[in-house]
Write an enzyme that holds these catalytic residues in place. Structure first.
Site, PDB file in Angstrom:
ATOM      1  N   TYR A 144      -4.565 -13.095   1.125  1.00  0.00           N
ATOM      2  CA  TYR A 144      -3.191 -12.654   0.879  1.00  0.00           C
ATOM      3  C   TYR A 144      -2.329 -13.198   1.997  1.00  0.00           C
ATOM      4  O   TYR A 144      -2.662 -13.059   3.178  1.00  0.00           O
ATOM      5  CB  TYR A 144      -3.148 -11.120   0.847  1.00  0.00           C
ATOM      6  CG  TYR A 144      -1.764 -10.536   0.699  1.00  0.00           C
ATOM      7  CD1 TYR A 144      -1.110 -10.563  -0.534  1.00  0.00           C
ATOM      8  CD2 TYR A 144      -1.118  -9.943   1.786  1.00  0.00           C
ATOM      9  CE1 TYR A 144       0.156 -10.016  -0.676  1.00  0.00           C
ATOM     10  CE2 TYR A 144       0.142  -9.393   1.646  1.00  0.00           C
ATOM     11  CZ  TYR A 144       0.781  -9.427   0.419  1.00  0.00           C
ATOM     12  OH  TYR A 144       2.032  -8.890   0.282  1.00  0.00           O
ATOM     13  N   ASP A 239      -3.565 -18.428   8.626  1.00  0.00           N
ATOM     14  CA  ASP A 239      -2.744 -17.219   8.559  1.00  0.00           C
ATOM     15  C   ASP A 239      -3.410 -16.187   9.466  1.00  0.00           C
ATOM     16  O   ASP A 239      -4.383 -15.542   9.087  1.00  0.00           O
ATOM     17  CB  ASP A 239      -2.671 -16.737   7.114  1.00  0.00           C
ATOM     18  CG  ASP A 239      -1.804 -15.494   6.976  1.00  0.00           C
ATOM     19  OD1 ASP A 239      -1.556 -14.827   8.002  1.00  0.00           O
ATOM     20  OD2 ASP A 239      -1.388 -15.176   5.850  1.00  0.00           O
ATOM     21  N   LYS A 267       2.392  -8.714  12.819  1.00  0.00           N
ATOM     22  CA  LYS A 267       1.706  -7.476  13.209  1.00  0.00           C
ATOM     23  C   LYS A 267       1.641  -7.269  14.736  1.00  0.00           C
ATOM     24  O   LYS A 267       2.598  -6.811  15.326  1.00  0.00           O
ATOM     25  CB  LYS A 267       0.324  -7.405  12.561  1.00  0.00           C
ATOM     26  CG  LYS A 267       0.432  -7.418  11.010  1.00  0.00           C
ATOM     27  CD  LYS A 267      -0.847  -7.019  10.347  1.00  0.00           C
ATOM     28  CE  LYS A 267      -0.838  -7.246   8.851  1.00  0.00           C
ATOM     29  NZ  LYS A 267      -0.347  -6.155   8.050  1.00  0.00           N
TER      30      LYS A 267
HETATM   31  N1  HOZ Z   1      -0.088  -5.714   2.656  1.00  0.00           N
HETATM   32  C1  HOZ Z   1      -0.345  -4.809   3.717  1.00  0.00           C
HETATM   33  C2  HOZ Z   1      -1.792  -4.685   4.022  1.00  0.00           C
HETATM   34  N2  HOZ Z   1      -2.555  -5.839   3.928  1.00  0.00           N
HETATM   35  C3  HOZ Z   1       0.189  -3.436   3.387  1.00  0.00           C
HETATM   36  C4  HOZ Z   1       1.432  -3.188   4.092  1.00  0.00           C
HETATM   37  C5  HOZ Z   1       1.977  -1.792   3.929  1.00  0.00           C
HETATM   38  O1  HOZ Z   1       1.819  -1.192   2.883  1.00  0.00           O
HETATM   39  O2  HOZ Z   1       2.594  -1.317   4.857  1.00  0.00           O
END
Ligand code: HOZ
Length: 435
Positions: A144, A239, A267
């Site tokens: 992702y 990534d 992050k």
């Molecule tokens: N896509 C995020 C985890 N891989 C989730 C982000 C969120 O819901 O804060």
């Protein structure tokens, strides 16, 4: 006045926020039930709106590598805040951030800040296309890379949790330019590159997949990606939004000794505030506006509060032995879990790297997206709820990684392992009753 609780807040939110949440995985659809509405967090703990305390293994989905509300990070933000919240103009603290990132990831010569991992990746892909003058991109199943159009094809994270790995609303012309290959399958990469390598702008990969649980690369996989990119003049994009500064100070590229052409970050680099970054060699990065023809911009890019939080976070993780200790804590936790699962006869695979883990209820080793899908997500949901009821907060989806921080000390791990023992025991009893 009616007492606030997660149930009534969720009911009210669902009326005016799609699904009641601002990011899909938070809606608990992967595990069922009502999402926990969080009031505050400190160290390894979260407290919900009713004052219930949880040991947190989500860590805001990765940034909280020092635990929540770390005093030095809060102090840095407070100090910066006194000077104003944002200027939309260059600042010295952005320069300090770029210098720090470059010192930690020596493969990077230049860095551009953005506001989220999604933005960073979107920029990296555009930059790779502009630099190579090619359109096609290779990504991997279950990886992702945020929610930009060309990458929402067979994606992990929330897209996978909701069973919509390829999003509606993405024009077919866009997704046609994205080729999706199995993760950890160097043969598939070699084959497709031998057919169309000179059309490929970039191969983008999570060097440790963290959006389908946690799936580390097999030995040789990343090496193959580097090698084919060199052979065909394609760019290798790591990534590292999740793994950057987490699995080692220099991220997965340091851990595995592979140098990508572009790196995306997020992050940890924002310490919990909204941030993203893309970095690479001077030659490629100077293709970005204003020095080059590839446009990218952002009113909030390099926001001083995010820079302050991020810099304080990066300073703390440079303490000698930081990642070694994080790795040991992760190992103690995962070995404890593995031992309990085997005692209770529950098939469980636990993948881990320093500060990150993935739990898969299956007896088959998990190296690929197919292996992930073969694991028992229903069992995960039961385990999740059993732990939640005991005050342990795991990711509300079988397809997300778990995160430890430096404040997940021995006492926290022991308390968690007491809860997991009860959860496994309950699972064993329920399954015996059913059989
Ligand atoms: N896509 C995020 C985890 N891989 C989730 C982000 C969120 O819901 O804060």
């Amino acid at each position: 006045m009616k007492q606030q609780n997660s149930e009534n807040l969720f009911a009210a939110s669902q009326k005016i926020i799609p699904g009641g949440v601002n990011s899909p995985v938070r809606a608990f659809r992967g595990v069922g039930g009502t999402p926990v509405f969080v009031h505050r967090a400190e160290g390894p703990f979260l407290w919900d709106v009713e004052g219930r305390r949880y040991i947190d293994y989500v860590g805001s989905w990765g940034p909280m590598i020092h635990g929540h509300a770390h005093p030095q990070i809060l102090a840095a933000v407070r100090e910066q805040m006194e000077n104003g919240l944002g200027f939309g103009a260059p600042t010295a603290i952005e320069l300090e951030m770029a210098e720090t990132v470059i010192s930690l990831m020596p493969n990077l010569e230049m860095v551009r800040m953005a506001c989220s991992g999604t933005e960073a990746v979107m920029t990296a892909i555009r930059l790779a296309r502009g630099y190579t003058r090619r359109d096609r991109v290779i990504k991997f199943e279950g990886n992702y890379h945020g929610h930009s159009d060309s990458l929402l094809v067979k994606a992990g994270s929330g897209a996978l949790t909701l069973g919509q790995p390829s999003s509606a609303g993405v024009p077919e012309e866009f997704s046609r330019e994205t080729l999706v290959l199995p993760y950890n399958s160097p043969g598939a990469v070699e084959e497709i590159m031998s057919q169309m390598g000179f059309d490929i702008a970039a191969i983008i990969v999570e060097p440790i997949a963290g959006n389908m649980g946690c799936v580390p690369p097999d030995p040789g996989f990343l090496e193959t990606l580097r090698e084919v990119c060199d052979r065909y003049g394609s760019l290798l994009v790591f990534d590292e939004v999740m793994t950057g500064f987490r699995v080692a100070a220099g991220g997965a590229q340091e851990l595995y000794g592979i140098s990508p052409d572009l790196t995306t970050l997020g992050k940890v680099i924002g310490g919990g505030l909204p941030v993203g970054a893309v970095g690479g060699s001077r030659e490629i990065m100077e293709f970005l506006a204003p020095t080059g023809p590839v446009y990218q911009a952002g009113t909030l890019s390099g926001n001083p509060l995010a820079m302050a939080a991020g810099l304080a976070t990066l300073r703390l993780l440079q303490e000698p032995g930081f990642h070694h200790r994080l790795g040991i804590q992760t190992e103690i936790f995962c070995q404890g879990l593995a031992q309990q699962a085997s005692e209770f006869g529950i098939p469980l695979q636990i993948n881990r790297v320093p500060g990150m883990f993935g739990l898969f209820f299956t007896s088959r080793a998990v190296r690929s997206f197919d292996d992930v899908l073969a694991s028992d997500a229903q069992r995960y949901a039961r385990f999740f709820h059993s732990l939640l009821a005991q005050g342990v907060y795991l990711a509300p989806s079988a397809y997300e990684a778990g995160f430890l921080s430096s404040v997940h000390d021995d006492a926290i791990l022991v308390a968690t392992l007491e809860a997991t023992r009860c959860a496994f025991q309950k699972m064993q009893i329920e399954e015996e009753e059913l059989s």
